[in-house]
Design a protein around this motif. Structure first.
Motif, PDB file in Angstrom:
ATOM      1  N   UNK A 210     -15.523  56.674  54.926  1.00 41.92           N
ATOM      2  CA  UNK A 210     -16.464  55.556  54.966  1.00 41.92           C
ATOM      3  C   UNK A 210     -16.868  55.151  53.561  1.00 41.92           C
ATOM      4  N   UNK A 211     -18.172  55.183  53.284  1.00 41.33           N
ATOM      5  CA  UNK A 211     -18.668  54.817  51.961  1.00 41.33           C
ATOM      6  C   UNK A 211     -18.846  56.031  51.045  1.00 41.33           C
ATOM      7  N   UNK A 212     -18.427  57.226  51.505  1.00 41.60           N
ATOM      8  CA  UNK A 212     -18.443  58.420  50.662  1.00 41.60           C
ATOM      9  C   UNK A 212     -17.056  58.632  50.084  1.00 41.60           C
ATOM     10  N   UNK A 213     -16.969  58.637  48.755  1.00 41.67           N
ATOM     11  CA  UNK A 213     -15.686  58.773  48.068  1.00 41.67           C
ATOM     12  C   UNK A 213     -15.761  59.938  47.094  1.00 41.67           C
ATOM     13  N   UNK A 214     -14.828  60.875  47.215  1.00 43.99           N
ATOM     14  CA  UNK A 214     -14.831  62.039  46.326  1.00 43.99           C
ATOM     15  C   UNK A 214     -13.431  62.306  45.783  1.00 43.99           C
ATOM     16  N   UNK A 215     -13.389  62.901  44.585  1.00 40.96           N
ATOM     17  CA  UNK A 215     -12.133  63.281  43.962  1.00 40.96           C
ATOM     18  C   UNK A 215     -12.181  64.732  43.538  1.00 40.96           C
ATOM     19  N   UNK A 216     -11.033  65.383  43.514  1.00 39.59           N
ATOM     20  CA  UNK A 216     -10.994  66.838  43.316  1.00 39.59           C
ATOM     21  C   UNK A 216     -11.144  67.281  41.876  1.00 39.59           C
ATOM     22  N   UNK A 217     -10.584  66.545  40.932  1.00 42.18           N
ATOM     23  CA  UNK A 217     -10.429  67.050  39.571  1.00 42.18           C
ATOM     24  C   UNK A 217     -10.254  65.883  38.598  1.00 42.18           C
ATOM     25  N   UNK A 218     -10.104  66.141  37.308  1.00 47.22           N
ATOM     26  CA  UNK A 218      -9.964  65.029  36.362  1.00 47.22           C
ATOM     27  C   UNK A 218      -8.829  64.065  36.687  1.00 47.22           C
ATOM     28  N   UNK A 219      -7.728  64.579  37.232  1.00 43.30           N
ATOM     29  CA  UNK A 219      -6.591  63.716  37.568  1.00 43.30           C
ATOM     30  C   UNK A 219      -6.939  62.715  38.661  1.00 43.30           C
ATOM     31  N   UNK A 220      -8.034  62.955  39.360  1.00 41.58           N
ATOM     32  CA  UNK A 220      -8.435  62.111  40.480  1.00 41.58           C
ATOM     33  C   UNK A 220      -9.417  61.011  40.083  1.00 41.58           C
ATOM     34  N   UNK A 221      -9.863  61.000  38.831  1.00 38.70           N
ATOM     35  CA  UNK A 221     -10.932  60.086  38.416  1.00 38.70           C
ATOM     36  C   UNK A 221     -10.529  58.620  38.546  1.00 38.70           C
ATOM     37  N   UNK A 222      -9.329  58.283  38.125  1.00 39.68           N
ATOM     38  CA  UNK A 222      -8.890  56.888  38.228  1.00 39.68           C
ATOM     39  C   UNK A 222      -8.802  56.461  39.687  1.00 39.68           C
ATOM     40  N   UNK A 223      -8.235  57.318  40.533  1.00 43.00           N
ATOM     41  CA  UNK A 223      -8.111  57.001  41.940  1.00 43.00           C
ATOM     42  C   UNK A 223      -9.450  56.828  42.624  1.00 43.00           C
ATOM     43  N   UNK A 224     -10.413  57.654  42.255  1.00 46.83           N
ATOM     44  CA  UNK A 224     -11.762  57.520  42.797  1.00 46.83           C
ATOM     45  C   UNK A 224     -12.337  56.162  42.406  1.00 46.83           C
ATOM     46  N   UNK A 225     -12.175  55.794  41.137  1.00 49.00           N
ATOM     47  CA  UNK A 225     -12.702  54.513  40.666  1.00 49.00           C
ATOM     48  C   UNK A 225     -12.058  53.340  41.381  1.00 49.00           C
TER      49      UNK A 225
END
Length: 235
Positions: A210-225
């Motif tokens: 839904x409106x909660x978005x999480x990323x696992x690690x530094x490699x995930x930061x762009x994808x989260x954004x």
């Protein structure tokens, strides 16, 4: 064309890694890459922290970014952003001004934002109004003390990710943190939720519930954004 939504980014104010004596703070690439995504799409970005003023930058994240041109450019050109953050409490009651709330990681949030009542209230306010709420790496620690309307965990029944136990062990800091994030997230999502992680350490993993978005690690930061940007335009 509609006015671009605003994004509130919250950084840690905590600068010491437990009792190790080592400096910590927020992780450079976990701010730099999202900032690049947000600004490239015309978003307005505001930075805040619990104490306001200069937010501590983990020096190890600067070293890790030596071969990362996006982080290097951000570090060279944007120091004023994290050296002059607004006090977090100034944004209570102003969630209508923003489409998304985002927490970069670094070990700092494990110590201050995980237990900060102002941050918890702000997350609750954004969530109650259907706003995007997001975090990456150690950032999801900010959700551990947040409660829903019925007093249950904000994370109960949700799909979520965050730095894995194996990744914390690999960097040798599993004994320095106040809790292991993977363990705590598993506990809080409960039997109706799910903690998810990539097959291998440091691989990208983004979870959208839904409106909660999480990323696992530094490699995930762009994808989260990118997920934040997509969701924020529809907010």
């Amino acid at each position: 064309m509609a006015e671009a939504p605003k994004i509130l980014v919250v950084l840690t104010s905590h600068a010491t890694l437990g009792d190790t004596g080592r400096p910590t703070g927020f992780y450079l690439s976990e701010l730099a890459h999202p900032y690049a995504v947000f600004t490239s799409q015309g978003f307005s970005v505001t930075l805040a922290s619990p104490s306001g003023g200069a937010a501590p930058l983990d020096p190890s994240s600067v070293e890790a970014a030596a071969t990362d041109p996006i982080s290097q450019s951000f570090f060279d050109d944007n120091k004023s952003l994290w050296e002059s953050t607004a006090p977090l409490e100034a944004f209570l009651g102003h969630s209508d001004d923003f489409a998304a709330l985002f927490y970069p990681g670094g070990h700092g949030p494990m110590f201050d934002l995980a237990v900060d009542p102002v941050s918890q209230a702000l997350i609750g306010e954004f969530a109650a109004k259907g706003k995007v709420v997001a975090a990456v790496c150690h950032g999801p620690a900010v959700f551990v003390g947040v409660k829903g309307d019925g007093g249950e965990s904000f994370l109960a029944g949700k799909r979520v990710t965050g730095l894995s136990n194996a990744e914390e062990v690999e960097v040798g800091l599993d004994k320095a943190v106040p809790f292991l994030l993977e363990d705590r997230l598993i506990e809080l999502v409960g039997p109706d939720g799910r903690y998810e992680k990539a097959e291998g350490n440091w691989e990208e993993k983004v979870v959208v519930d839904g409106k909660l978005i999480t990323g696992q690690n530094p490699a995930s930061a762009k994808g989260v954004a990118e997920a934040i940007a997509q969701a924020a335009w529809g907010a």
